[in-house]
Design an enzyme around this catalytic site. Structure first.
Site, PDB file in Angstrom:
ATOM      1  N   LYS A   1       7.528  33.914   5.019  1.00  0.00           N
ATOM      2  CA  LYS A   1       7.826  35.322   5.620  1.00  0.00           C
ATOM      3  C   LYS A   1       6.963  36.366   6.305  1.00  0.00           C
ATOM      4  O   LYS A   1       5.721  37.174   5.274  1.00  0.00           O
ATOM      5  CB  LYS A   1       8.917  36.254   5.490  1.00  0.00           C
ATOM      6  CG  LYS A   1       9.989  35.108   5.122  1.00  0.00           C
ATOM      7  CD  LYS A   1      10.066  34.409   6.836  1.00  0.00           C
ATOM      8  CE  LYS A   1      10.997  32.688   6.948  1.00  0.00           C
ATOM      9  NZ  LYS A   1      12.188  32.298   8.148  1.00  0.00           N
TER      10      LYS A   1
ATOM     11  N   ASP B   1       5.437  32.474   9.101  1.00  0.00           N
ATOM     12  CA  ASP B   1       6.823  32.976  10.145  1.00  0.00           C
ATOM     13  C   ASP B   1       7.069  34.162   9.858  1.00  0.00           C
ATOM     14  O   ASP B   1       7.142  34.613   8.966  1.00  0.00           O
ATOM     15  CB  ASP B   1       7.701  31.890   8.843  1.00  0.00           C
ATOM     16  CG  ASP B   1       8.755  32.290  10.442  1.00  0.00           C
ATOM     17  OD1 ASP B   1       9.297  32.251  11.340  1.00  0.00           O
ATOM     18  OD2 ASP B   1      10.104  31.129   9.965  1.00  0.00           O
TER      19      ASP B   1
ATOM     20  N   GLU C   1       4.159  30.449  12.718  1.00  0.00           N
ATOM     21  CA  GLU C   1       6.156  29.943  13.643  1.00  0.00           C
ATOM     22  C   GLU C   1       6.634  31.257  14.211  1.00  0.00           C
ATOM     23  O   GLU C   1       6.508  32.252  13.303  1.00  0.00           O
ATOM     24  CB  GLU C   1       6.729  30.178  12.313  1.00  0.00           C
ATOM     25  CG  GLU C   1       7.346  29.422  12.931  1.00  0.00           C
ATOM     26  CD  GLU C   1       8.546  29.297  11.759  1.00  0.00           C
ATOM     27  OE1 GLU C   1       8.052  28.044  10.930  1.00  0.00           O
ATOM     28  OE2 GLU C   1      10.209  28.807  11.852  1.00  0.00           O
TER      29      GLU C   1
ATOM     30  N   HIS D   1      13.237  22.200  11.886  1.00  0.00           N
ATOM     31  CA  HIS D   1      13.549  23.662  11.546  1.00  0.00           C
ATOM     32  C   HIS D   1      14.582  23.044  10.923  1.00  0.00           C
ATOM     33  O   HIS D   1      15.829  22.183  10.767  1.00  0.00           O
ATOM     34  CB  HIS D   1      14.059  24.282  12.181  1.00  0.00           C
ATOM     35  CG  HIS D   1      14.568  25.937  10.815  1.00  0.00           C
ATOM     36  ND1 HIS D   1      15.855  26.605  11.738  1.00  0.00           N
ATOM     37  CD2 HIS D   1      14.002  26.948  10.634  1.00  0.00           C
ATOM     38  CE1 HIS D   1      16.180  27.080  10.651  1.00  0.00           C
ATOM     39  NE2 HIS D   1      15.299  27.533  10.296  1.00  0.00           N
TER      40      HIS D   1
HETATM   41 MG   LIG Z   1      11.291  29.740  10.728  1.00  0.00          MG
END
Ligand SMILES: [Mg+2]
Length: 382
Positions: A172, A200, A226, A302
């Protein structure tokens, strides 16, 4: 065969000291809405609705109060007709978001029923398997809340995935470019060059920021970035994609073939990431995949649910075509959520075990899972 009832179960698990954050907020719990469709032949189908932004009681109410009364007496083998009928009933105010997540859970349950009735896994009903197992990547590396150093905790987690046999993982980002780059650098240095690393941002940035981030990450061989920008900002996606050599992906916040039309036809992403449990279930996913194939845009779904959503996604994963077909085609990666989840594995009797970086695609009828009703009924909060 006729549908006789629709039940919903809202499940919740508190994370305690495993609470985690990402670019948008910190969560202290996991929730989901499970939908069970019953029939006059005693066959039951199960589905799950993806919703991360609030209590899953909302999606459950949509299923229960919105759709269930319209389903009684319908034939599950009419699943496409049912999809169009239900969508049309909520179309005026329900083209995106929760109504479609709720519809997804119902559609998945109908396909589960069809598979069980015929004694075949869903992938066979969808046209057959391009693959029998899925190369997975670990989704994790969220921001832990109760650790002395986030960076050190992330490095330890990444090394754990590598040791556990993962060949790819996703971090992340979206905490500000400087912090993001600190994490990317530390993790890449720790795991080495042979592991595929994705990031992401969960749409934390505007296009200019995302371009800066993408360009800085090029040196660390980041495979994809992402959701760099908000899902509504298609022009932003196009701009970032044109200025970045890191692949740009997105789609978990988009719904139905109508929603995906823009992302696909404007070539706004390098890889499309619809969520089976949100974008419309199998019926609509197959339409989205067909649309994407006409523009030669790869689809890598996803996935972020319990074992129900995971099982459903594996069936879909089996039937994803190659983009494009060739002698040595590129295989998609399967998203395997490893972030803390108190009941992911507890809702089904069957368990998924990664072997050599792969998950097998179940050959059992339907989705290939049966609900642990003891657990589900004991832990439902509505
Ligand atoms: Mg995502």
């Amino acid at each position: 065969m006729k549908i006789t009832g629709v039940k919903t179960y809202v499940l919740e698990g508190l994370l305690g000291n495993k609470a985690f954050g990402w670019s948008l907020w910190v969560t202290d719990r996991r929730q989901t809405a499970v939908c069970v469709v019953t029939t006059d032949e005693g066959i039951e189908g199960v589905g799950e609705a993806f919703f991360v932004g609030g209590p899953s009681t909302i999606t459950a109410a949509m299923i229960q109060d919105g759709y269930a009364p319209l389903l009684i007496g319908a034939d599950p083998f009419q699943s496409s007709v049912i999809w169009d009928f239900l969508y049309n009933r909520t179309r005026d105010q329900g083209q995106k978001g929760l109504p479609i997540s709720a519809l997804s859970a119902i559609d998945i349950a109908l396909w589960d029923i069809k598979g069980k009735a015929l004694g075949v896994p869903v992938y066979k009903l969808l046209g057959g398997a391009y693959r029998r197992r899925a190369r997975v990547y670990a989704t994790g590396l969220y921001e832990p809340q109760h650790v002395p150093s986030v960076k050190e905790a992330l490095v330890a987690e990444a090394l754990g995935y590598k040791k556990g046999g993962f060949s790819a993982m996703k971090l992340k980002v979206g905490y500000g470019i400087e912090t993001d780059m600190e994490y990317v650098k530390a993790i890449r240095e720790a795991i080495g060059d042979e592991i595929t690393l994705m990031v992401d941002a969960n749409h934390a940035y505007n296009a200019a920021e995302a371009v800066r981030l993408a360009q800085q990450m090029e040196a660390y061989n980041v495979y994809w970035l992402e959701e760099p920008v908000p899902p509504e900002d298609i022009d932003g996606y196009v701009e970032v994609k044109q200025k970045s050599s890191v692949l740009i992906t997105g789609g978990e916040c988009e719904y139905t073939r109508f929603g995906f039309r823009e992302l696909i036809t404007r070539r706004a992403v390098d890889i499309l990431q619809p969520d089976l449990c949100a974008a419309g279930g199998y019926t609509e996913m197959m339409r989205i995949v067909a649309l994407a194939s006409a523009w030669n845009v790869p689809v890598i779904p996803h996935v972020w649910g319990t074992n129900i959503g995971l099982a459903a996604a594996l069936q879909l994963f089996a039937v994803l075509p190659h983009f494009p077909e060739r002698r040595f085609p590129a295989e998609p990666l399967f998203e395997y959520d490893r972030s803390p989840h108190p009941f992911r594995d507890k809702v089904t009797h069957e368990q998924f075990v990664m072997k050599d970086g792969y998950l097998d695609i179940p050959e059992r009828p339907g989705l290939g899972v049966t609900l642990d009703m003891d657990y589900v009924t004991k832990n439902t909060i509505r």
